[in-house]
Every structure is written in structure tokens, then in C-alpha cells.
Scaffold this active site. Structure first.
Site, PDB file in Angstrom:
ATOM      1  N   GLU A   1       5.258   1.532  -8.153  1.00  0.00           N
ATOM      2  CA  GLU A   1       6.125   0.581  -7.157  1.00  0.00           C
ATOM      3  C   GLU A   1       6.627  -0.620  -7.766  1.00  0.00           C
ATOM      4  OE1 GLU A   1       2.636   0.361  -4.701  1.00  0.00           O
ATOM      5  OE2 GLU A   1       3.292   2.026  -3.739  1.00  0.00           O
TER       6      GLU A   1
ATOM      7  N   ASP B   1      -2.843   6.090  -3.092  1.00  0.00           N
ATOM      8  CA  ASP B   1      -2.841   7.451  -2.412  1.00  0.00           C
ATOM      9  C   ASP B   1      -3.434   8.626  -3.103  1.00  0.00           C
ATOM     10  OD1 ASP B   1      -1.145   6.954   0.467  1.00  0.00           O
ATOM     11  OD2 ASP B   1       0.377   5.826  -1.155  1.00  0.00           O
TER      12      ASP B   1
END
Length: 410
Positions: free
Chosen positions: A163, A179
Site C-alpha cells: 500500500e 488482511d
């Protein structure tokens, strides 16, 4: 601002849309999302695009596919970038979702490097081994993979993502396990003086060390590991997704939560949420099923119902953290304290000493095992792992190059 915070905002709507396609709720990263992304005007110090060099040290022979997707900060449009850094907006989707354009970039072979360009995005760089990812578009935007759902088309693909946010104030890029824990990688950024900051590397043997730690942890934690029919380990789901999929008992944190509730029915939990504002304190006491927080004047500023494990692992629901100056910062601190199991051992939160983390027998063993195997101890093992600066993040205000290194599966 760390990219996991900016990305949460930019991908919130698209993650929610995954429900329509994958039959699953928002990803753990999206659970903490609150505010929409605002376009950020670039400044002269940061180029419109910068080089991103991918190094393949995985020792795997499969073709690697790379995707750079996110929000173009100059306009707020969602789309993808090709290898030259050119932005392409997503076309209109459908209901049911329609296939997205092939945004893949052929990645480097094992032992090789490849340099592409990244634009001023808040987004993700996905990479997959041996097979392209299946992205779809709804009428509202891109559907993200949701592999906690066994029917998700990406369930049997080995992949991961980083990210990042690149804007006029520089580059923030992190590795994330919010996640899932999957294909190992590290990230880096080169400063104008030629020095490079990196994070995300596992210790030698850390990949297998993490998986074995889950397998050996009683209580169902080994069920978080997902494998393919051929025996290939694909990933370990984060525990919130494990609860969602039935792999982990929903009661896994109840004993600790109950003990916290008992303790603070007769004593006070002090939260100092801002490191640079030591005089801003909030005081928590339990009354029945509610923990009320008061300010220094004694006025109740926010209250929390007794959380469940899913709220703890996802830092949402009963531990929702809006982007405000009171409830959100308190909730972030509570979430970190529950996941790290420091709320009983220290009545002053946040406890920022990693030596005190995960010492209770009831804890986020997924996060514990990840941090134990990181070369620098840093990770994003849950949404607010940045409380106390324990996150795997690098930043530079004038980045000259970004790096993603695909590491060995050992």
C-alpha cells in the site's frame, strides 16, 4: 500520513462493493476507513511519477504479474497505471460485476529486476505468481479480492500487495498483513542523498517460522492457513477474516475481554492518545456493559459497548474509530491494547514498549507471530498497528525511487 490511513479512505467504497461480487464483507483495511480522499495538488519537489523497481528474489520460477491500482490524487478518479505510469480510469462496471481491463504488467523473472513508474496515487501494488488476478467492476467501482470467501475467483492464486501514497508531500509505502500474510516482500524508498530506507523483510526462516507458529498455537489458529489442492500454502488469513469464514472461534478473545471489563469496573484506564499532547488524557471506567470515557473536567466524551473478538481484530464495529479528535483516537488506542494484550498489565495506554506486547495467553497470536518473524520487528498485523510506531512503513518527502523486493518463501 502513512499510506495505510490514506489508502483506507481511497479504497473504502470499492472494498465494500466486494460484497456484490465475492459475497464477503469489507476487507480488514477498509473497516477502519472513514473519510473520502481529497485531491492533493503536487508540489515541485515531487515528480508526477517516480521509478518503482521490483526485485525478484523469490527463488520461484512462475511468471510474476504486477498491478498498480488506486486513486489519482490530482482528480480523485479511480483507475490503474501502466508500466510508464500513465493513468487509465476504470470504465463503467455492471451488476453483476463485469471483467476489468487487463491492468497487469509482466514482472521480473527470478533473480531479475524491473523498473516501472508510479504516479501520484493512493493505492496498492498487487503482485501474483503464475496467474493473473481476476478484477471486476461494479457500477460503483473496482471489486477487491476477498479470499476469505472460498468462492472468490482469486482464492487459489498466490498473491499479495503493498500500500502506498505518493503526493506532493512525498512517498509513504508499507508492507501489510492487515488482511492476510502471504507471499513475502519488503518495500523501500531512496532519498535524494542516495540512502535507502527499507522495511518488511522477514528474518531468515521467518516465512516458515510464522506458519509453524500458527500451526503450533492451540485454539484453532492453524486453521487460518489456506492451501491450494496441490498443497501450496497460499496465505494465512488475518484473524478477523478467520472468524468471518469460520476458521477461528468467535469467542477466541472472550476471556481477555472479560478480564479487562472486570478490572476497569473498579479501577481507571487512562488513555493518552496523542504522543505530542501528553496533557490530553481520557479516563475509562466500566459500568455494566459500557466503558465510559471522561475528559479531565469529568464530562463523558464517548462510550464503548463491550467488544467481541471480531471488533478487536478488525478495529471496527464496537471499536469503530471515526476520523475525529476524541472517539477515534481513543478507539485506536483500545484496539492496539486489546490486540497486543496490554490493557491488563498497564492501566496507562498506549503501552509503546514492544517487550510488553502479546504476553498474555489470550492475545492476537497472528500479530504476535508476524512481529516475531520480522527482521526489524515492524509490521502492519492489524489496522492500528501504527499506534506507538510499530508499523512497517518508510517515508521520504522527496523520493527518488521506490522499491518492492519479492523475498524467498523460507
Amino acid at each position: 500520513m502513512p499510506p495505510i490511513r490514506q489508502l483506507l479512505s481511497s479504497l473504502a467504497a470499492t472494498a465494500v462493493l466486494a460484497t456484490a461480487f465475492a459475497g464477503a464483507g469489507p476487507t480488514a483495511t477498509a473497516r477502519a476507513a472513514q473519510a473520502p480522499v481529497q485531491p492533493v495538488a503536487p508540489r515541485a519537489a515531487v515528480d508526477a511519477t517516480i521509478p518503482l523497481t521490483l526485485k525478484n528474489n523469490s527463488a520461484r520460477g512462475e511468471q510474476v504479474y504486477v498491478y498498480n491500482i488506486g486513486t489519482l490524487l490530482s482528480t480523485g478518479q479511480q483507475g490503474w497505471a501502466d508500466a510508464s505510469g500513465t493513468f487509465h480510469p476504470w470504465p463503467a462496471g455492471g451488476n453483476p460485476p463485469t471483467p476489468a481491463p487487463d491492468a497487469s504488467i509482466a514482472g521480473p523473472a527470478n533473480g531479475q529486476s524491473k523498473t516501472i513508474r508510479m504516479p501520484q496515487f493512493s493505492g496498492r501494488v498487487y503482485f501474483s505468481y503464475g496467474q493473473k488476478l481476476d478484477f471486476r467492476l461494479t457500477t460503483g467501482g473496482l471489486v477487491q479480492p476477498a479470499v476469505q470467501n472460498p468462492s472468490d475467483p482469486n482464492r487459489n492464486i498466490l498473491f499479495n500487495w503493498t500500500e502506498y501514497t505518493l503526493n506532493g508531500a512525498g512517498l509513504w509505502i508499507n508492507s501489510t498483513q492487515v488482511d492476510m500474510f502471504s507471499a513475502p516482500y519488503a518495500v523501500g524508498v531512496k532519498a535524494p542523498d542516495g540512502t535507502t530506507k527499507t522495511t518488511g523483510h522477514l528474518k531468515a526462516g521467518g516465512y516458515n517460522g510464522f506458519l509453524n507458529a500458527l500451526r503450533n498455537q492451540s485454539g484453532g489458529w492453524g486453521n487460518l492457513i489456506q492451501t491450494r489442492a496441490d498443497g501450496t500454502v497460499l496465505r494465512a488469513l488475518a484473524p478477523g477474516h478467520g472468524i468471518e469464514s469460520g476458521a477461528l472461534p468467535a469467542s477466541v478473545m472472550n476471556d481477555y475481554i472479560n478480564r479487562v471489563w472486570t478490572k476497569y469496573a473498579s479501577s481507571t484506564l487512562t488513555v493518552t492518545p496523542f504522543g505530542d499532547q501528553p496533557n490530553t488524557k481520557y479516563f475509562g471506567r466500566v459500568s455494566g456493559n459500557t466503558m465510559n470515557f471522561t475528559n479531565s473536567a469529568g464530562a463523558v466524551v464517548t462510550s464503548f459497548q463491550k467488544p467481541d473478538a471480531d471488533s478487536v481484530f478488525g478495529c471496527y464495529k464496537l471499536l469503530d474509530a471515526p476520523n475525529d479528535l476524541v472517539r477515534g483516537p481513543i478507539s485506536r488506542t483500545l484496539c492496539a491494547g486489546y490486540n497486543r494484550s496490554t490493557l491488563l498489565s498497564n492501566a496507562n495506554q498506549p503501552d509503546t514498549s514492544s517487550a510488553n506486547f502479546y504476553q498474555d495467553g489470550v492475545t492476537n497470536h497472528y500479530a504476535r507471530a508476524i512481529h516475531a518473524q520480522m527482521a526489524d520487528g515492524k509490521a502492519y498485523a492489524f489496522a492500528f498497528d501504527d499506534v506507538g510506531n510499530h508499523e512497517s512503513l518508510v517515508h521520504d518527502g522527496d523520493p527518488r525511487e521506490a522499491f518492492i523486493t519479492l523475498d524467498p518463501f523460507s
